[in-house]
Design a protein around this motif. Structure first.
Motif, PDB file in Angstrom:
ATOM      1  N   ALA A  47       0.863  -1.200  -0.024  1.00 49.78           N
ATOM      2  CA  ALA A  47       0.065  -0.084  -0.019  1.00 49.78           C
ATOM      3  C   ALA A  47       0.972   1.374  -0.037  1.00 49.78           C
ATOM      4  CB  ALA A  47      -1.060  -0.027   1.072  1.00 49.78           C
ATOM      5  N   LYS A  49       0.723   4.094  -0.063  1.00 44.65           N
ATOM      6  CA  LYS A  49       0.103   5.628   0.770  1.00 44.65           C
ATOM      7  C   LYS A  49       1.270   5.384   1.935  1.00 44.65           C
ATOM      8  CE  LYS A  49      -4.124   3.833   1.300  1.00 44.65           C
ATOM      9  NZ  LYS A  49      -4.179   2.394   1.260  1.00 44.65           N
ATOM     10  N   ASP A  68      -0.618  -1.457  -4.224  1.00 39.99           N
ATOM     11  CA  ASP A  68      -2.072  -0.900  -3.993  1.00 39.99           C
ATOM     12  C   ASP A  68      -1.929   0.464  -3.900  1.00 39.99           C
ATOM     13  OD1 ASP A  68      -4.454  -0.412  -2.950  1.00 39.99           O
ATOM     14  OD2 ASP A  68      -3.726  -0.501  -1.006  1.00 39.99           O
ATOM     15  N   ARG A 138     -15.563  -3.096  -3.970  1.00 37.51           N
ATOM     16  CA  ARG A 138     -15.204  -2.986  -2.561  1.00 37.51           C
ATOM     17  C   ARG A 138     -16.618  -2.915  -1.591  1.00 37.51           C
ATOM     18  NH1 ARG A 138     -11.630   1.174   0.420  1.00 37.51           N
ATOM     19  NH2 ARG A 138     -12.003   0.658   2.474  1.00 37.51           N
ATOM     20  N   ILE A 151      -8.977   5.848  11.835  1.00 35.98           N
ATOM     21  CA  ILE A 151      -8.528   4.769  10.718  1.00 35.98           C
ATOM     22  C   ILE A 151      -9.368   3.483  10.729  1.00 35.98           C
ATOM     23  CG2 ILE A 151      -5.988   5.745  10.761  1.00 35.98           C
ATOM     24  CD1 ILE A 151      -5.354   3.870  12.787  1.00 35.98           C
ATOM     25  N   HIS A 186     -13.488  -6.925  -2.927  1.00 35.70           N
ATOM     26  CA  HIS A 186     -12.273  -5.902  -2.087  1.00 35.70           C
ATOM     27  C   HIS A 186     -12.870  -5.518  -0.749  1.00 35.70           C
ATOM     28  CE1 HIS A 186     -10.007  -2.264  -1.326  1.00 35.70           C
ATOM     29  NE2 HIS A 186      -9.179  -3.256  -1.176  1.00 35.70           N
ATOM     30  N   HIS A 188     -11.358  -4.244   3.211  1.00 36.51           N
ATOM     31  CA  HIS A 188     -10.634  -3.787   4.067  1.00 36.51           C
ATOM     32  C   HIS A 188     -11.348  -3.012   5.285  1.00 36.51           C
ATOM     33  CE1 HIS A 188      -6.816  -1.306   5.446  1.00 36.51           C
ATOM     34  NE2 HIS A 188      -7.630  -0.400   5.789  1.00 36.51           N
ATOM     35  N   GLY A 190      -9.700  -1.681   8.352  1.00 37.05           N
ATOM     36  CA  GLY A 190      -8.938  -0.717   9.159  1.00 37.05           C
ATOM     37  C   GLY A 190      -7.486  -0.904   9.492  1.00 37.05           C
ATOM     38  N   GLN A 192      -3.610  -0.771  11.566  1.00 33.60           N
ATOM     39  CA  GLN A 192      -3.138  -0.854  13.083  1.00 33.60           C
ATOM     40  C   GLN A 192      -3.761  -1.990  13.798  1.00 33.60           C
ATOM     41  OE1 GLN A 192      -0.190  -0.594  13.966  1.00 33.60           O
ATOM     42  NE2 GLN A 192      -0.122  -0.649  16.229  1.00 33.60           N
ATOM     43  N   GLY A 228      -5.479  -4.223   3.728  1.00 28.62           N
ATOM     44  CA  GLY A 228      -4.438  -4.581   4.735  1.00 28.62           C
ATOM     45  C   GLY A 228      -4.742  -4.303   6.152  1.00 28.62           C
ATOM     46  N   LEU A 230      -2.626  -4.856   8.817  1.00 28.38           N
ATOM     47  CA  LEU A 230      -1.759  -5.567  10.305  1.00 28.38           C
ATOM     48  C   LEU A 230      -1.071  -4.666  10.852  1.00 28.38           C
ATOM     49  CD1 LEU A 230      -0.439  -8.202  11.501  1.00 28.38           C
ATOM     50  CD2 LEU A 230       1.097  -8.225   9.613  1.00 28.38           C
ATOM     51  N   GLU A 267      -3.239  -6.066   0.840  1.00 28.18           N
ATOM     52  CA  GLU A 267      -2.641  -4.692   0.634  1.00 28.18           C
ATOM     53  C   GLU A 267      -1.803  -4.104   1.800  1.00 28.18           C
ATOM     54  OE1 GLU A 267      -6.497  -3.437  -2.476  1.00 28.18           O
ATOM     55  OE2 GLU A 267      -6.300  -2.840  -0.397  1.00 28.18           O
ATOM     56  N   GLY A 269       0.604  -2.140   4.049  1.00 27.51           N
ATOM     57  CA  GLY A 269       1.496  -0.754   4.186  1.00 27.51           C
ATOM     58  C   GLY A 269       2.236  -0.637   5.299  1.00 27.51           C
ATOM     59  N   ARG A 270       1.636  -0.282   6.632  1.00 31.08           N
ATOM     60  CA  ARG A 270       2.116  -0.241   7.605  1.00 31.08           C
ATOM     61  C   ARG A 270       3.342  -1.242   8.179  1.00 31.08           C
ATOM     62  NH1 ARG A 270      -0.050   3.152  11.602  1.00 31.08           N
ATOM     63  NH2 ARG A 270      -2.093   2.542  10.669  1.00 31.08           N
ATOM     64  N   ARG A 306       1.317  12.134  13.173  1.00 32.94           N
ATOM     65  CA  ARG A 306       0.501  10.843  13.735  1.00 32.94           C
ATOM     66  C   ARG A 306      -0.051  11.358  15.209  1.00 32.94           C
ATOM     67  NH1 ARG A 306       1.507   6.381  14.369  1.00 32.94           N
ATOM     68  NH2 ARG A 306      -0.720   5.707  13.570  1.00 32.94           N
ATOM     69  N   TYR A 310      -3.943  11.529  15.480  1.00 28.27           N
ATOM     70  CA  TYR A 310      -4.350  10.305  16.145  1.00 28.27           C
ATOM     71  C   TYR A 310      -3.930   9.832  17.622  1.00 28.27           C
ATOM     72  CZ  TYR A 310      -3.772   9.281  10.800  1.00 28.27           C
ATOM     73  OH  TYR A 310      -3.866   9.231   9.817  1.00 28.27           O
TER      74      TYR A 310
HETATM   75  N1  LLP Z   1      -5.889  -0.859   1.434  1.00 25.78           N
HETATM   76  C1  LLP Z   1      -7.017   0.035   1.709  1.00 25.78           C
HETATM   77  C2  LLP Z   1      -7.972  -0.030   1.171  1.00 25.78           C
HETATM   78  C3  LLP Z   1      -6.507   0.935   2.910  1.00 25.78           C
HETATM   79  O1  LLP Z   1      -7.469   1.975   2.980  1.00 25.78           O
HETATM   80  C4  LLP Z   1      -5.361   1.001   3.610  1.00 25.78           C
HETATM   81  C5  LLP Z   1      -5.192   1.887   4.495  1.00 25.78           C
HETATM   82  C6  LLP Z   1      -4.590  -0.152   3.297  1.00 25.78           C
HETATM   83  C7  LLP Z   1      -4.649  -0.993   2.395  1.00 25.78           C
HETATM   84  C8  LLP Z   1      -3.117  -0.168   3.996  1.00 25.78           C
HETATM   85  O2  LLP Z   1      -3.511  -0.391   5.442  1.00 25.78           O
HETATM   86  P1  LLP Z   1      -2.175  -0.865   6.222  1.00 25.78           P
HETATM   87  O3  LLP Z   1      -1.558  -2.154   6.232  1.00 25.78           O
HETATM   88  O4  LLP Z   1      -0.992   0.219   6.278  1.00 25.78           O
HETATM   89  O5  LLP Z   1      -2.870  -0.655   7.468  1.00 25.78           O
HETATM   90  N2  LLP Z   1      -2.636   7.347   8.159  1.00 25.78           N
HETATM   91  C9  LLP Z   1      -2.902   6.348   9.168  1.00 25.78           C
HETATM   92  C10 LLP Z   1      -3.298   5.018   8.467  1.00 25.78           C
HETATM   93  C11 LLP Z   1      -4.418   5.246   7.313  1.00 25.78           C
HETATM   94  C12 LLP Z   1      -4.593   4.005   6.878  1.00 25.78           C
HETATM   95  C13 LLP Z   1      -5.551   4.093   5.563  1.00 25.78           C
HETATM   96  N3  LLP Z   1      -5.811   2.911   4.825  1.00 25.78           N
HETATM   97  C14 LLP Z   1      -2.227   6.246  10.354  1.00 25.78           C
HETATM   98  O6  LLP Z   1      -1.025   6.986  10.328  1.00 25.78           O
HETATM   99  O7  LLP Z   1      -2.070   5.550  10.974  1.00 25.78           O
END
Ligand code: LLP
Length: 386
Positions: A47, A49, A68, A138, A151, A186, A188, A190, A192, A228, A230, A267, A269-270, A306, A310
């Motif tokens: 991801a 982002k 992603d 989705r 989030i 699809h 998702h 949330g 963390q 995503g 995790l 997907e 990211g973190r 952050r 948050y």
């Molecule tokens: N897929 C979708 C559709 C999402 O909306 C997101 C995150 C991910 C994957 C990736 O999620 P992860 O694996 O990173 O949790 N800025 C916030 C987090 C926002 C997450 C938005 N969507 C923070 O700093 O905690």
């Protein structure tokens, strides 16, 4: 393996900057690949982002991980890093014509679609080009992820996805469109998330939905994308430098009923980039108030938002002091009272000029930086630069 800080080298570098330990990033990517490869048909997309630094994206691409994306800019960033278009998925509630067009022209793998007007826009633009766009709907699973409200994305009142009740109608619309092919669903819920229960709840919802589609429409789609989410251990980055991908993938393997040949997409990211990054900053002043001591650092909320947005916890370490702890608020220079990294935190006694590391900042740190107060965007230093 824990993150290493070459403090002597840091002394010659202007702060603030993001520091990335490439060895830890590589070990994290190796771990996710190894654990996903234990299961047939599991595919990981990064991801973007979470961190779109081009040099990190190149490392992610070399690991053979897809992307992603949530904007045309991210699709471009993925392609520029060499990630093949057929490994790119594109999500988001507000895709503009321009973003859809560039993704169609690039030939991305799949659009994660979120509304009927968006599907109509994709149909029109695909027809103009004489191509067929692959889409996944989705679905909003209405599963509450136990994390910060800002989030959480899978609840019914969020703007994301289409609700269960609307799904049948949306599939009808897609099936009537000659330039759109429905290839998947699809989800998702949330970000963390550290306990596996929320992912198990998601699996049950997907199982129910798959059964329903089978019964009512004899429909089996080739792809399921579970998003995503995790989480990582912000409290103990050195004890848990690499997330428990083994337990994460096993949760899906044990709880999700896939049809034969169905492919499962993630997907993440973190969990891929957070622990390998830290925001490095210098103490500009130590200031004593009437009942508090402040470490005023040269990084601000514009560099890492952050904590302000948050109330997120990041460990803060003084890389130059081993003295007994003091109790401090660590604050930035930005003209906002929310420009605070932590309050009443025990940190070794700190002096003007000391270098501090704000840990676990590789995800949603540099990517969310902005230029408020005419501040420069933070630079990035990779361990391989030193
Ligand atoms: N897929 C979708 C559709 C999402 O909306 C997101 C995150 C991910 C994957 C990736 O999620 P992860 O694996 O990173 O949790 N800025 C916030 C987090 C926002 C997450 C938005 N969507 C923070 O700093 O905690």
């Amino acid at each position: 393996m824990k993150m290493q800080f070459p403090v002597e080298a840091f002394k010659g570098i202007e702060t603030p900057f993001y520091y990335y330990d490439v060895e830890l990033l590589q070990a994290t990517l190796d771990a996710v690949k190894r654990e996903a490869a234990k299961y047939e048909g599991f595919h990981v997309h990064y991801a973007i982002k979470a961190n779109f630094n081009p040099r990190l994206l190149e490392i992610v691409n070399k690991a053979g991980i897809g992307a992603d994306c949530v904007s045309g800019g991210e699709v471009r960033a993925a392609l520029a890093a060499g990630i093949p278009a057929d490994k790119v998925v594109f999500a988001g509630v507000g895709k503009t014509d321009k973003e859809i067009a560039l993704s169609l022209d690039a030939g991305i793998f799949c659009f994660n679609v979120e509304s009927v007007p968006e599907i109509e826009a994709i149909e029109r633009l695909a027809a103009e080009r004489g191509v067929v766009a692959q889409v996944a709907v989705r679905v909003n699973p209405n599963v509450g992820a136990h994390t910060h409200a800002n989030i959480t994305t899978g609840l019914a009142e969020n703007k994301f996805g289409v609700n269960y009740e609307q799904l049948d109608g949306v599939i009808d619309v897609i099936e009537s469109m000659p330039h759109i092919k429905l290839i998947g669903l699809h989800f998702h819920i949330g970000s963390q998330l550290l306990v596996m229960d929320d992912f198990i709840a998601l699996c049950s919802r997907i199982n129910e939905l798959q059964e329903l589609l089978m019964e009512t429409r004899s429909l089996v789609l080739p792809h399921i994308n579970v998003g995503g989410g995790l989480g990582i251990r912000y409290d103990f980055p050195d004890k848990y430098p690499i997330p428990d991908f083994e337990a994460y993938f096993a949760t899906y393997a044990n709880n999700l009923k896939l049809h034969p040949g169905q492919q499962l997409h993630f997907e993440l990211g973190r969990s891929l980039v957070a622990q390998c990054g830290a925001l490095i900053t210098r103490a500009t002043y130590i200031k004593s108030g009437t009942c508090k001591k402040f470490i005023i650092v040269d990084a601000g909320m514009n560099d890492l938002i952050r904590p302000a947005l948050y109330e997120a916890y990041h460990r803060i370490e003084n890389l130059m002091s081993t003295k007994a702890d003091g109790v401090y608020d660590v604050v930035g220079p930005v003209c906002e009272s929310s420009d605070v990294f932590c309050k009443d935190r025990r940190i070794p006694e700190t002096q003007r000029g000391d270098i501090l590391a704000i840990r676990s900042a590789g995800a949603y740190g540099e990517a969310m930086a902005f230029g408020y107060n005419c501040r420069e965007l933070p630079k990035a230093v990779l361990s391989t630069d030193l």
